[in-house]
Design an enzyme around this catalytic site. Sequence first.
Site, PDB file in Angstrom:
ATOM      1  N   TYR A  94     -10.104   0.078   1.222  1.00  0.00           N
ATOM      2  CA  TYR A  94      -9.890  -0.272   2.823  1.00  0.00           C
ATOM      3  C   TYR A  94      -9.428   1.219   3.702  1.00  0.00           C
ATOM      4  O   TYR A  94      -8.745   1.792   3.380  1.00  0.00           O
ATOM      5  CB  TYR A  94      -8.841  -1.267   2.876  1.00  0.00           C
ATOM      6  N   ASP A 148       0.665  -1.251  -0.139  1.00  0.00           N
ATOM      7  CA  ASP A 148      -0.070  -0.011  -0.064  1.00  0.00           C
ATOM      8  C   ASP A 148       1.076   1.257   0.145  1.00  0.00           C
ATOM      9  O   ASP A 148       0.280   2.543  -0.393  1.00  0.00           O
ATOM     10  CB  ASP A 148      -0.975   0.044   1.208  1.00  0.00           C
TER      11      ASP A 148
HETATM   12 CU    CU Z   1      -9.394  -7.865   4.913  1.00  0.00          CU
END
Ligand code: CU
Length: 822
Positions: A505, A424
């Site tokens: 997320y 990320d």
């Molecule tokens: Cu997850």
Amino acid sequence: MGFLDSVSPRAIAASALLLGSLAQGVLAAPSPKADWVRKGPGGSNGYFKKKAHDHIRRAVDGGRRAAELESCAETTTTTITAPKPNPWAPLTNDETAAVVAWLFAQADLNLTVVENATSWDNSIVLVEAMWPNKTDAINYLDADGPAPTKYAHVLLNNRATEDAHYADILVGPLPVDNATTSWSPLAFPYNKGSGGTVRNLDADQDALYEEWIYPIAASISDITLDLWNGTAMGLDNDTLSIWSIDPLWQDDGRITMWNTFWNLPTGEQDDVTLLPLGLYFRSDVTGRDPSQWKFEGWLYNDIFYETTEDFRAAYWSEGFVKNGPNVDGDWARTGQAGKVEPLDLLPPPVQVAPAGSRYGVDVEQKYVEWMGFSFYIGFNRDSGMQLYDIRYQGERVLYELGLQEALAHYAGIDPMQSGTAYLDTFYGFGPYAFELVPGYDCPTHATYLNSSFYADETCRTHVDSICLFEFEADHPIQRHSTGKIISITKNTYFVVRYVATVGNYDYTFSYSFFLDGSMAVEVRASGYIQSAFFANNQDYGYHIHDSLSGSMHDHVLGFKADFDVLGTSNSLELVTFVPHTTTYSWSKGKPRNTMKIDRKFIENEDEGRFNWGANAATQVIVVNENATNKYGEYRGYRILPYTGTAHLTVKDSSNLNNAARWAEYDIQVTKQKDTEHRSTHPLNSQDTFDPPIDFAKFFDGECLRDEDLVLWLNLGMHHIPHTGDLPNTVQTTAHSGIQFTPHNYFLGDQSRRSVNQVQISYGEGEPAVVETFGQFDASSENATCKPSYEPVSVNLEDYVGDIVVRKFPYDPNNPFAETDSI
Ligand SMILES: [Cu+2]
Ligand SMILES: *[C@@H]1O[C@H](CO)[C@@H](O)[C@H](O)[C@H]1NC(C)=O
Ligand SMILES: *[C@@H]1O[C@H](CO)[C@@H](O)[C@H](O)[C@H]1NC(C)=O
Ligand SMILES: *[C@@H]1O[C@H](CO)[C@@H](O)[C@H](O)[C@H]1NC(C)=O
Ligand SMILES: *[C@@H]1O[C@H](CO)[C@@H](O)[C@H](O)[C@H]1NC(C)=O
Ligand SMILES: *[C@@H]1O[C@H](CO)[C@@H](O)[C@H](O)[C@H]1NC(C)=O
Ligand SMILES: *[C@@H]1O[C@H](CO)[C@@H](O)[C@H](O)[C@H]1NC(C)=O
Ligand SMILES: *[C@@H]1O[C@H](CO)[C@@H](O)[C@H](O)[C@H]1NC(C)=O
Ligand SMILES: *[C@@H]1O[C@H](CO)[C@@H](O)[C@H](O)[C@H]1NC(C)=O
Ligand SMILES: *[C@@H]1O[C@H](CO)[C@@H](O)[C@H](O)[C@H]1NC(C)=O
């Protein structure tokens, strides 16, 4: 298009999010500061004195006192002054602008502004403060040495060449001066040996979509219309989108890309990651010449077709099995749904800070003090907020504590899930630390700080994106009762928190500090799962909706914890509970099955990578062998899981190769070196066999006794999404944490120092005697202010997106400008 644009769900969801926030018209002007960010008396040295003075001045006698006293909660931020200016501070607006102007004046860098750059121009990805070397920072903080010389860390995207690559460079010293400022490759934190450069696999994004992906999708529009009544051709009426695996597959010198189709959401939410459609295609996209790229086939229902003709022929033949789609709907949307319990219509309990903040903040320097703890806050593009020089009772415990990288490694029957292993920091945590929502992310009484990041010749600020607050746990830190006396202490702790939404997320990072000198690092995750198409995926996930499989994945979040326990001469001791059979002098010659402790040290880096022991039997303690307490025991800080932790399940990942060796164990310890500043690099995904930083190379047998140690600690979750992950993953279970706690460090528990405890002596027939240790008593004649138990109210309509300051061309008198890409 720049660094952040990559053909992956994460990138697309992330840029949709950013564009979404930009589109809400938040760039026009800085919004007025919300009411609840009330500042304390500015610029006072030593806040206790100042506060006490104000309060004493206001104290008056008599029964009407309480009514006349002013509220103790007049400030939500008590202002203090940092002992030294923050050596991890970001560049100022003027510094950044000067660096950018200087960069454009360097003919050898041959730069084009991002707004006008094509995929064959060089451009600037990042300008931020270079981190200081530890020796320089410590010399400055501890020994009154000079402030570390400032440099800018710049990342260039050099695409004006066949050999497209990124280059990390250093520009300085600052302030910029034509005579003395120069640039040089930033190579010392890399162990790739390439002089600070790494290839760019995403250089041809535009061509990839326009000349490759959309035409391929168009070539089967008869099939996509028949299957899903949709097309993906890069047009406004597209109802499908197409993403690639991340990282691109790197094997045998070739770059292989798998793509898949997703239904686009029909509402405001970005629930696209819940709408996979189960059709995949493979391409060889090696090199920068699209005419050399090769289409390699289609995959549907686990059957591979080498050509479009084969696929079409099969598709339109009798007996072809068509799987159903995943279609957007209320099931995929957040917001209230289902039966409302009647009492839920009443407001739930809230915490308030009746006396305002009991912590001090230097907002300018991002320096914080609370109940004997102090630290500086730093913030960077790659991994967001970091804490530095964390001290307790004046002694440094950690030089540095912060996230290094977060990975989400998927697996599945299909090449999209099997090909996904997000690193990320490529997208960055800093740019996605959006404004926090008071009363939801953090209490309304919290102090909120801004964070800034560089993008496309602008500097963007997310207001109120870091919060600081005190909170009382729902349980005491200490209690004991006898038949006669009960002793009990409040468990008030301090939190610094931020949230980064990286694509689908949302990660909430919390650093907590406790009255006994303990600390905790926690991560919670929420948001939309990235799901799989259900067909044939039983070994990799549950069937959770129409044609949907919850795609199994590991989250591993790597943290750096540079401990300095009573100096830098530290060792790592393992103290293990072991079963033991022995005969004692008093056991009548009979062996007894019992247990004892085993103590050993990690001697060198060859022993430096390990996992939490089975049955939680092993304590891991950073000790200073030269600092023993009066009983001869080593003073130290113990490290232990707080909630569950995890390392990567996959062994020697075929996706990541050498790019994420840091994720392989729970605990890894190395000798501190300025050349091993971080465990990973945001561009590791660009060259997975030979990444800029291969963490495994840190382990070269160096001695770890009485050395400056760095612990690399992994938090994580093994996640098999189930129906309860719809529409969003919830944070009751999606969390992981680690704790640090003083271990033989003091001669007793430090929470005894708090006055916020009581001892109640009670007995038959007698009124109980209550000892409150001088804690605040509003009814006392000595009370200097009136506590306020009114919750701080918040106007959520003040919520804004980012504020943008253009750096090139730079006009400090007219700093606000709109840009439309990131
Ligand atoms: Cu997850
Ligand atoms: C981009 O190019 C246009 C046309 O040459 C020019 O007017 C504009 O100033 C350029 N943008 C920037 C930020 O330099
Ligand atoms: C500078 O960049 C331009 C594209 O922006 C490119 O055409 C040119 O060849 C580059 N010059 C050098 C010397 O690399
Ligand atoms: C920081 O340390 C590295 C590695 O030892 C060294 O190459 C670099 O020059 C140092 N930086 C400064 C500003 O001294
Ligand atoms: C530094 O160099 C740039 C470009 O050559 C020039 O525009 C600027 O005026 C110079 N600044 C100073 C202070 O000499
Ligand atoms: C197919 O899509 C078109 C345009 O998006 C829409 O008008 C039409 O109603 C859809 N047909 C079906 C059967 O859903
Ligand atoms: C989308 O728009 C294009 C161009 O306007 C048109 O040719 C095509 O038929 C449209 N597709 C659908 C599914 O409506
Ligand atoms: C955050 O940024 C806003 C807008 O620039 C500014 O008004 C505010 O003072 C900043 N807050 C802090 C705590 O620095
Ligand atoms: C620290 O202790 C070790 C072993 O107990 C000893 O060898 C070393 O010399 C000591 N170092 C210092 C700086 O006192
Ligand atoms: C108020 O303060 C005075 C002076 O410190 C002290 O003697 C007295 O006991 C205090 N009274 C109460 C009720 O705490």
